[in-house]
Write a protein that holds these residues in place. Structure first.
Motif, PDB file in Angstrom:
ATOM      1  N   PRO A 115      10.848  57.285  39.094  1.00 49.89           N
ATOM      2  CA  PRO A 115       9.941  58.396  38.806  1.00 49.89           C
ATOM      3  C   PRO A 115       9.507  59.125  40.069  1.00 49.89           C
ATOM      4  N   PRO A 116       8.731  60.185  39.945  1.00 51.27           N
ATOM      5  CA  PRO A 116       8.217  60.890  41.129  1.00 51.27           C
ATOM      6  C   PRO A 116       7.383  59.979  42.023  1.00 51.27           C
ATOM      7  N   ASN A 117       7.448  60.257  43.333  1.00 54.83           N
ATOM      8  CA  ASN A 117       6.855  59.339  44.316  1.00 54.83           C
ATOM      9  C   ASN A 117       5.645  59.921  45.042  1.00 54.83           C
ATOM     10  N   ALA A 118       5.041  60.977  44.510  1.00 58.19           N
ATOM     11  CA  ALA A 118       3.986  61.678  45.246  1.00 58.19           C
ATOM     12  C   ALA A 118       2.749  60.818  45.492  1.00 58.19           C
ATOM     13  N   THR A 119       2.488  59.816  44.627  1.00 59.73           N
ATOM     14  CA  THR A 119       1.238  59.053  44.756  1.00 59.73           C
ATOM     15  C   THR A 119       1.466  57.595  45.135  1.00 59.73           C
ATOM     16  N   ILE A 120       2.670  57.218  45.504  1.00 59.07           N
ATOM     17  CA  ILE A 120       2.924  55.807  45.802  1.00 59.07           C
ATOM     18  C   ILE A 120       2.098  55.367  47.014  1.00 59.07           C
ATOM     19  N   HIS A 121       1.544  54.164  46.920  1.00 62.93           N
ATOM     20  CA  HIS A 121       0.732  53.526  47.963  1.00 62.93           C
ATOM     21  C   HIS A 121      -0.608  54.231  48.175  1.00 62.93           C
ATOM     22  N   LYS A 122      -0.930  55.244  47.389  1.00 66.84           N
ATOM     23  CA  LYS A 122      -2.166  55.997  47.588  1.00 66.84           C
ATOM     24  C   LYS A 122      -3.299  55.459  46.723  1.00 66.84           C
ATOM     25  N   ILE A 123      -4.529  55.859  47.069  1.00 66.29           N
ATOM     26  CA  ILE A 123      -5.647  55.698  46.155  1.00 66.29           C
ATOM     27  C   ILE A 123      -5.338  56.510  44.898  1.00 66.29           C
ATOM     28  N   ASP A 124      -5.719  55.965  43.731  1.00 66.09           N
ATOM     29  CA  ASP A 124      -5.467  56.634  42.442  1.00 66.09           C
ATOM     30  C   ASP A 124      -3.982  56.878  42.195  1.00 66.09           C
ATOM     31  N   GLU A 125      -3.139  55.907  42.553  1.00 62.41           N
ATOM     32  CA  GLU A 125      -1.724  55.986  42.213  1.00 62.41           C
ATOM     33  C   GLU A 125      -1.585  56.231  40.711  1.00 62.41           C
ATOM     34  N   HIS A 126      -0.630  57.101  40.343  1.00 59.76           N
ATOM     35  CA  HIS A 126      -0.460  57.393  38.919  1.00 59.76           C
ATOM     36  C   HIS A 126       0.943  57.918  38.654  1.00 59.76           C
ATOM     37  N   ILE A 127       1.262  57.993  37.373  1.00 56.24           N
ATOM     38  CA  ILE A 127       2.511  58.589  36.911  1.00 56.24           C
ATOM     39  C   ILE A 127       2.185  59.492  35.735  1.00 56.24           C
ATOM     40  N   VAL A 128       2.868  60.618  35.638  1.00 61.91           N
ATOM     41  CA  VAL A 128       2.722  61.500  34.484  1.00 61.91           C
ATOM     42  C   VAL A 128       3.352  60.809  33.285  1.00 61.91           C
ATOM     43  N   VAL A 129       2.592  60.678  32.206  1.00 62.05           N
ATOM     44  CA  VAL A 129       3.074  59.932  31.037  1.00 62.05           C
ATOM     45  C   VAL A 129       4.356  60.560  30.491  1.00 62.05           C
ATOM     46  N   ALA A 130       4.463  61.875  30.561  1.00 57.68           N
ATOM     47  CA  ALA A 130       5.644  62.551  30.036  1.00 57.68           C
ATOM     48  C   ALA A 130       6.910  62.219  30.822  1.00 57.68           C
ATOM     49  N   ASP A 131       6.783  61.595  32.004  1.00 59.60           N
ATOM     50  CA  ASP A 131       7.948  61.188  32.787  1.00 59.60           C
ATOM     51  C   ASP A 131       8.491  59.820  32.370  1.00 59.60           C
ATOM     52  N   ILE A 132       7.723  59.077  31.574  1.00 57.25           N
ATOM     53  CA  ILE A 132       8.080  57.673  31.330  1.00 57.25           C
ATOM     54  C   ILE A 132       9.256  57.536  30.381  1.00 57.25           C
ATOM     55  N   GLU A 133       9.212  58.172  29.217  1.00 55.72           N
ATOM     56  CA  GLU A 133      10.304  58.027  28.262  1.00 55.72           C
ATOM     57  C   GLU A 133      11.620  58.598  28.793  1.00 55.72           C
ATOM     58  N   PRO A 134      11.617  59.748  29.477  1.00 53.12           N
ATOM     59  CA  PRO A 134      12.881  60.206  30.062  1.00 53.12           C
ATOM     60  C   PRO A 134      13.491  59.205  31.043  1.00 53.12           C
ATOM     61  N   LEU A 135      12.656  58.512  31.807  1.00 51.39           N
ATOM     62  CA  LEU A 135      13.176  57.505  32.729  1.00 51.39           C
ATOM     63  C   LEU A 135      13.866  56.385  31.970  1.00 51.39           C
ATOM     64  N   LYS A 136      13.203  55.887  30.948  1.00 56.19           N
ATOM     65  CA  LYS A 136      13.824  54.837  30.123  1.00 56.19           C
ATOM     66  C   LYS A 136      15.126  55.321  29.506  1.00 56.19           C
ATOM     67  N   ASN A 137      15.137  56.552  29.033  1.00 54.95           N
ATOM     68  CA  ASN A 137      16.341  57.082  28.392  1.00 54.95           C
ATOM     69  C   ASN A 137      17.480  57.275  29.396  1.00 54.95           C
ATOM     70  N   ILE A 138      17.136  57.634  30.629  1.00 55.49           N
ATOM     71  CA  ILE A 138      18.175  57.748  31.664  1.00 55.49           C
ATOM     72  C   ILE A 138      18.832  56.388  31.895  1.00 55.49           C
ATOM     73  N   TYR A 139      18.031  55.342  31.980  1.00 58.26           N
ATOM     74  CA  TYR A 139      18.595  53.999  32.145  1.00 58.26           C
ATOM     75  C   TYR A 139      19.464  53.622  30.942  1.00 58.26           C
ATOM     76  N   ARG A 140      18.968  53.900  29.733  1.00 58.62           N
ATOM     77  CA  ARG A 140      19.746  53.542  28.540  1.00 58.62           C
ATOM     78  C   ARG A 140      21.039  54.342  28.472  1.00 58.62           C
ATOM     79  N   ARG A 141      20.960  55.636  28.759  1.00 56.84           N
ATOM     80  CA  ARG A 141      22.164  56.465  28.724  1.00 56.84           C
ATOM     81  C   ARG A 141      23.183  56.012  29.775  1.00 56.84           C
TER      82      ARG A 141
END
Length: 397
Positions: free
Chosen positions: A354-380
């Motif tokens: 996923p995107p790496n803009a907040t890694i190792h930072k305070i308030d690390e997060h991921i956009v929820v809309a990025d999660i299912e596409p990531l899983k689908n990329i792995y499955r595909r």
């Protein structure tokens, strides 16, 4: 709420600050064993710094006519996370998964518990549709990626090499994307070579420099030349090798004392156009030419690796295009990853996450809309590789 998101939240809720796993692997084993995975714990390290490692593998449907043609794809990742930093600076507790404005907050949300959740659910969905795949599937997980990286993936890779167990393709779930999941993948990483240089002089009174020898003055011309040196030009995949100083320490703290030594820490990030031994030789030659009295201790953190266009890259790029419509960018930038160890065993290693803009930072997060596409990329990707192997088997028949 998707199964991927649910599992990501369960993993984030476990405070697995490196080298702790905090039960993450046990949770994952409970998901993998019912799918037919043989789960092997390969924990390593001394008491007080015990590292949790898992090698889980599910065999392919054997082709009696050509069992040697079976290929293995491994998903690799780490359950450990970096320390939280000051808790009072977090908007919500770092190990309490929290949703705000379409984002999932928590330590490890981007780096890289969401990727692990996506691995597992992608495998579950793939096997539900393809219960007898023509590819073997493995997961290599550790709790020592954010730490020294001595007793984690390296140990597992060494064990697999010793017993002759092959891995043909590997996807590392590091956060590689920039704006949207899939917009960038890493098809290699630069090597890292560090040095601690101690230049020795003669301590003395600063008012009588003729009775002393100032190591700082002696070192500066050599350091300037090192900083200005062009080590290589890079290539189509790698930027030029860089040399950077990170620390300089010299002096007693007094303003009237010429120090007896100065210590410089530096690091190379090097491309496949250079070798660690070649860089060492060039540095020593330069220092000797400046007639320095010195000691130099080297630490090789990892060799560069590169996956050129081929089966895995084609499968990943097609999966990203089909899922997101993006033509992904290939990159070898950034820091090191456990891919440097896996590349010693596996000829094709690509990092997709996923995107790496907040890694190792305070308030690390991921956009929820990025999660299912990531899983689908792995499955595909699994589907693409399985279809290729099935087609190869049919063609051979």
């Amino acid at each position: 709420m998707s199964r991927t998101l649910t599992l990501a939240e369960q993993l984030i809720s476990r405070p697995s600050v490196t080298p702790e796993d905090a039960g993450c692997l046990d949770m994952l084993v409970a998901r993998l064993e019912p799918l037919g995975f043989h789960c092997e714990r390969l924990d390593s390290g001394p008491d007080g710094f015990r590292v949790s490692n898992l090698w889980a593998k599910r065999p392919a449907a054997l082709d009696p006519s050509a069992p040697e043609a079976i290929k293995t794809i491994a998903f690799a990742g780490h359950t450990d996370v970096v320390p939280t930093g000051p808790l009072e600076q977090w908007s919500s507790a770092p190990f309490t998964p929290t949703h705000r404005n379409g984002r999932l907050y928590g330590r490890g949300a981007s780096d890289m518990k969401t990727s692990i959740a996506a691995f597992v659910v992608a495998v579950e969905e793939f096997l539900a549709a393809q219960p007898d795949p023509r590819i073997a599937i493995a997961l290599l997980l550790t709790s020592d990626e954010e730490g020294p990286s001595v007793d984690g993936t390296k140990v597992v890779v060494d064990r697999l090499k010793a017993r002759g167990e092959a891995v043909d393709w590997c996807i590392v779930g590091e956060p590689t994307s920039v704006q949207r999941t899939g917009d960038m993948v890493k098809n290699g990483r630069r090597g890292t070579l560090s040095g601690r240089l101690t230049v020795r002089g003669i301590q003395g009174h600063i008012a009588y420099p003729q009775l002393a020898r100032n190591p700082i003055h002696q070192a500066v011309p050599a350091l300037a030349e090192l900083a200005a040196t062009v080590w290589d030009q890079g290539n189509a995949f790698f930027p030029p090798t860089s040399w950077q100083m990170s620390n300089i320490h010299g002096g007693t703290g007094a303003t009237n004392v010429i120090p007896g030594a100065v210590v410089i820490d530096f690091n190379f990030r090097f491309s496949t156009e250079s070798t660690a031994d070649g860089l060492k030789q060039r540095v020593h030659s330069l220092l000797d030419r400046h007639d320095l009295e010195y000691d130099l201790v080297w630490t090789l953190g990892g060799q560069p690796f590169l996956t050129t266009p081929g089966t895995l890259m084609d499968a990943v790029q097609q999966a990203i295009s089909d899922e997101t419509g993006l033509a992904t960018e290939l990159s070898t930038t950034g820091g090191t990853s456990d891919g440097r160890f896996i590349a010693q065993l596996c000829p094709q290693v690509i990092e997709v996450g996923p995107p790496n803009a907040t890694i190792h930072k305070i308030d690390e997060h991921i956009v929820v809309a990025d999660i299912e596409p990531l899983k689908n990329i792995y499955r595909r990707t699994l589907e693409n590789l399985n279809a290729l192997q099935a087609g190869n088997a049919q063609g051979a028949a």
